[in-house]
Design a protein around this motif. Sequence first.
Motif, PDB file in Angstrom:
ATOM      1  N   PRO A 110       0.821  -1.223   0.011  1.00 59.60           N
ATOM      2  CA  PRO A 110      -0.127   0.158  -0.025  1.00 59.60           C
ATOM      3  C   PRO A 110       0.848   1.349  -0.005  1.00 59.60           C
ATOM      4  CG  PRO A 110       0.248  -0.902   2.174  1.00 59.60           C
ATOM      5  CD  PRO A 110       0.710  -1.849   1.525  1.00 59.60           C
ATOM      6  N   MET A 111       1.431   1.577  -1.040  1.00 59.66           N
ATOM      7  CA  MET A 111       2.695   2.566  -0.986  1.00 59.66           C
ATOM      8  C   MET A 111       2.571   3.482  -2.451  1.00 59.66           C
ATOM      9  SD  MET A 111       6.830   2.452  -0.430  1.00 59.66           S
ATOM     10  CE  MET A 111       6.364   1.808   1.121  1.00 59.66           C
ATOM     11  N   VAL A 112       2.605   4.536  -2.457  1.00 58.65           N
ATOM     12  CA  VAL A 112       2.662   5.378  -3.630  1.00 58.65           C
ATOM     13  C   VAL A 112       4.038   6.090  -3.719  1.00 58.65           C
ATOM     14  CG1 VAL A 112       1.358   7.448  -4.681  1.00 58.65           C
ATOM     15  CG2 VAL A 112       0.119   5.814  -3.147  1.00 58.65           C
ATOM     16  N   ALA A 113       4.542   5.846  -4.924  1.00 58.54           N
ATOM     17  CA  ALA A 113       5.741   6.718  -5.067  1.00 58.54           C
ATOM     18  C   ALA A 113       5.505   7.949  -5.856  1.00 58.54           C
ATOM     19  CB  ALA A 113       6.803   5.552  -6.124  1.00 58.54           C
ATOM     20  N   ILE A 114       6.143   9.076  -5.637  1.00 62.34           N
ATOM     21  CA  ILE A 114       5.652  10.540  -6.089  1.00 62.34           C
ATOM     22  C   ILE A 114       7.092  10.909  -7.013  1.00 62.34           C
ATOM     23  CG2 ILE A 114       4.806  12.729  -5.888  1.00 62.34           C
ATOM     24  CD1 ILE A 114       3.234  11.816  -3.682  1.00 62.34           C
ATOM     25  N   THR A 115       7.198  10.742  -8.063  1.00 64.83           N
ATOM     26  CA  THR A 115       8.349  11.087  -8.790  1.00 64.83           C
ATOM     27  C   THR A 115       8.250  12.507  -9.593  1.00 64.83           C
ATOM     28  OG1 THR A 115       8.926   8.929  -9.016  1.00 64.83           O
ATOM     29  CG2 THR A 115      10.117  10.461 -10.471  1.00 64.83           C
ATOM     30  N   ALA A 116       9.438  13.493  -9.238  1.00 67.34           N
ATOM     31  CA  ALA A 116       9.396  14.627 -10.099  1.00 67.34           C
ATOM     32  C   ALA A 116      10.493  14.908 -10.929  1.00 67.34           C
ATOM     33  CB  ALA A 116       9.203  15.667  -9.172  1.00 67.34           C
ATOM     34  N   THR A 117      10.721  15.450 -11.834  1.00 69.38           N
ATOM     35  CA  THR A 117      11.852  15.631 -12.672  1.00 69.38           C
ATOM     36  C   THR A 117      12.068  17.070 -13.042  1.00 69.38           C
ATOM     37  OG1 THR A 117      10.684  15.412 -14.807  1.00 69.38           O
ATOM     38  CG2 THR A 117      11.535  13.532 -13.980  1.00 69.38           C
ATOM     39  N   SER A 118      13.216  17.464 -13.140  1.00 72.38           N
ATOM     40  CA  SER A 118      13.520  18.934 -13.314  1.00 72.38           C
ATOM     41  C   SER A 118      14.807  19.180 -13.739  1.00 72.38           C
ATOM     42  CB  SER A 118      13.405  19.850 -11.984  1.00 72.38           C
ATOM     43  OG  SER A 118      13.744  21.184 -12.355  1.00 72.38           O
ATOM     44  N   SER A 119      15.254  20.331 -14.467  1.00 68.11           N
ATOM     45  CA  SER A 119      16.670  20.517 -14.752  1.00 68.11           C
ATOM     46  C   SER A 119      17.396  20.937 -13.561  1.00 68.11           C
ATOM     47  CB  SER A 119      16.583  21.566 -15.828  1.00 68.11           C
ATOM     48  OG  SER A 119      15.952  22.811 -15.404  1.00 68.11           O
ATOM     49  N   ARG A 120      16.855  21.403 -12.292  1.00 64.92           N
ATOM     50  CA  ARG A 120      17.394  21.643 -10.986  1.00 64.92           C
ATOM     51  C   ARG A 120      17.301  20.545 -10.220  1.00 64.92           C
ATOM     52  NH1 ARG A 120      14.430  26.928  -9.432  1.00 64.92           N
ATOM     53  NH2 ARG A 120      15.314  26.117  -7.422  1.00 64.92           N
ATOM     54  N   PRO A 121      18.226  19.902  -9.637  1.00 63.57           N
ATOM     55  CA  PRO A 121      18.062  18.902  -8.604  1.00 63.57           C
ATOM     56  C   PRO A 121      17.217  19.425  -7.377  1.00 63.57           C
ATOM     57  CG  PRO A 121      20.159  19.855  -8.731  1.00 63.57           C
ATOM     58  CD  PRO A 121      19.412  20.289  -9.713  1.00 63.57           C
ATOM     59  N   ASP A 122      17.516  20.389  -6.877  1.00 65.56           N
ATOM     60  CA  ASP A 122      16.765  20.967  -5.546  1.00 65.56           C
ATOM     61  C   ASP A 122      15.110  21.234  -5.859  1.00 65.56           C
ATOM     62  OD1 ASP A 122      17.369  22.994  -7.407  1.00 65.56           O
ATOM     63  OD2 ASP A 122      17.321  24.395  -5.770  1.00 65.56           O
ATOM     64  N   LEU A 123      14.891  21.760  -7.116  1.00 67.94           N
ATOM     65  CA  LEU A 123      13.676  21.811  -7.386  1.00 67.94           C
ATOM     66  C   LEU A 123      12.600  20.386  -7.653  1.00 67.94           C
ATOM     67  CD1 LEU A 123      11.039  23.616  -8.161  1.00 67.94           C
ATOM     68  CD2 LEU A 123      11.707  23.724 -10.545  1.00 67.94           C
ATOM     69  N   ALA A 124      13.698  19.571  -8.245  1.00 64.69           N
ATOM     70  CA  ALA A 124      12.719  18.175  -8.259  1.00 64.69           C
ATOM     71  C   ALA A 124      12.501  17.442  -6.987  1.00 64.69           C
ATOM     72  CB  ALA A 124      13.924  17.096  -9.075  1.00 64.69           C
ATOM     73  N   ALA A 125      13.311  17.625  -5.988  1.00 71.46           N
ATOM     74  CA  ALA A 125      13.126  17.109  -4.777  1.00 71.46           C
ATOM     75  C   ALA A 125      11.882  17.864  -3.950  1.00 71.46           C
ATOM     76  CB  ALA A 125      14.247  17.029  -3.755  1.00 71.46           C
ATOM     77  N   ASP A 126      11.832  19.331  -4.023  1.00 68.78           N
ATOM     78  CA  ASP A 126      10.980  20.003  -3.581  1.00 68.78           C
ATOM     79  C   ASP A 126       9.600  19.768  -4.175  1.00 68.78           C
ATOM     80  OD1 ASP A 126      12.696  21.365  -1.895  1.00 68.78           O
ATOM     81  OD2 ASP A 126      12.992  23.067  -3.285  1.00 68.78           O
ATOM     82  N   MET A 127       9.334  19.605  -5.604  1.00 72.32           N
ATOM     83  CA  MET A 127       8.129  19.260  -6.107  1.00 72.32           C
ATOM     84  C   MET A 127       7.731  17.856  -5.696  1.00 72.32           C
ATOM     85  SD  MET A 127       8.256  20.592  -9.965  1.00 72.32           S
ATOM     86  CE  MET A 127       9.748  19.705 -10.350  1.00 72.32           C
ATOM     87  N   ALA A 128       8.510  16.764  -5.621  1.00 69.85           N
ATOM     88  CA  ALA A 128       7.913  15.463  -5.176  1.00 69.85           C
ATOM     89  C   ALA A 128       7.532  15.607  -3.573  1.00 69.85           C
ATOM     90  CB  ALA A 128       9.145  14.542  -5.046  1.00 69.85           C
ATOM     91  N   ASN A 129       8.348  16.539  -2.775  1.00 69.34           N
ATOM     92  CA  ASN A 129       7.921  16.407  -1.347  1.00 69.34           C
ATOM     93  C   ASN A 129       6.515  17.150  -1.212  1.00 69.34           C
ATOM     94  OD1 ASN A 129       9.996  14.998  -0.233  1.00 69.34           O
ATOM     95  ND2 ASN A 129      11.387  16.742  -0.561  1.00 69.34           N
ATOM     96  N   ALA A 130       6.606  18.329  -2.053  1.00 72.04           N
ATOM     97  CA  ALA A 130       5.272  19.142  -2.065  1.00 72.04           C
ATOM     98  C   ALA A 130       3.955  18.270  -2.598  1.00 72.04           C
ATOM     99  CB  ALA A 130       5.245  20.314  -3.080  1.00 72.04           C
ATOM    100  N   VAL A 131       4.193  17.594  -3.481  1.00 68.84           N
ATOM    101  CA  VAL A 131       2.896  16.674  -3.814  1.00 68.84           C
ATOM    102  C   VAL A 131       2.673  15.827  -2.787  1.00 68.84           C
ATOM    103  CG1 VAL A 131       2.083  15.168  -5.695  1.00 68.84           C
ATOM    104  CG2 VAL A 131       3.275  17.209  -6.254  1.00 68.84           C
ATOM    105  N   SER A 132       3.790  15.074  -2.196  1.00 70.86           N
ATOM    106  CA  SER A 132       3.453  14.114  -1.264  1.00 70.86           C
ATOM    107  C   SER A 132       2.711  14.743   0.125  1.00 70.86           C
ATOM    108  CB  SER A 132       4.813  13.607  -0.785  1.00 70.86           C
ATOM    109  OG  SER A 132       4.888  12.728   0.378  1.00 70.86           O
ATOM    110  N   ARG A 133       3.041  15.878   0.339  1.00 69.10           N
ATOM    111  CA  ARG A 133       2.525  16.646   1.634  1.00 69.10           C
ATOM    112  C   ARG A 133       1.048  16.996   1.123  1.00 69.10           C
ATOM    113  NH1 ARG A 133       4.688  22.470   4.028  1.00 69.10           N
ATOM    114  NH2 ARG A 133       3.086  22.672   5.462  1.00 69.10           N
TER     115      ARG A 133
END
Length: 216
Positions: A110-133
């Motif tokens: 029962p797990m959901v993986a939320i993956t984000a891609t970006s040309s900026r590594p910090d923005l990719a992590a921020d988007m994935a965590n924002a959608v997860s939140r």
Amino acid sequence: MTENPTAPRRPALARARALPAWTLVAGGVLAGGLLGGGYGLAKPATYTATSYVVAVPTEKSDPASALGFAQAYGRVATQLAVLGDAQVWAGVPVRTLQSSVRTATSPDAPMVAITATSSRPDLAADMANAVSRALTRHANDTKDDTHVELQQFARATKPADPSSASPAVTGLVGASAGGLLGGLVLLVRPRRTAGGSARPAAVPGPAVAAEAHGQL
């Protein structure tokens, strides 16, 4: 006297036919490698970050229900209701989240993986965590009805290396494609006769075809 527009082309075509067979393949490999490597250098690097959330059943539910709701949350995560909240924490418009964020679920967990891609590594992590939140918040607003709680399992971290192909890889792919194309051109190139002139493959005439048909 009328000029023949095709006359200047014949010597060039003859010279091309006179080239050794290996030059077509080698030329294709070289051209494809240069184009592929150039594409890899020109295209910006892409970074990928993934966060995970897990559905946990309450006392009034069971693991099977949690698994079913995890599948549903995976589909809801990229909907406008969730992304509208996530854009505030990610600092990007909704359309950027729609084009950059993907979700995946497992039929066994029962797990959901939320993956984000970006040309900026910090923005990719921020988007994935924002959608997860945002997804966790929306899911827990209805946990009294669903009897399933969504919890964060792992936060996305800033990726150290790009997930896109390097110029060396794109160059290798281009070289392979160029070599294949050169081999195909070599196969369709007219055959040469003993006197050195090119001729197309022989096609049997009507009389020969009729005779062969009569022998069957």
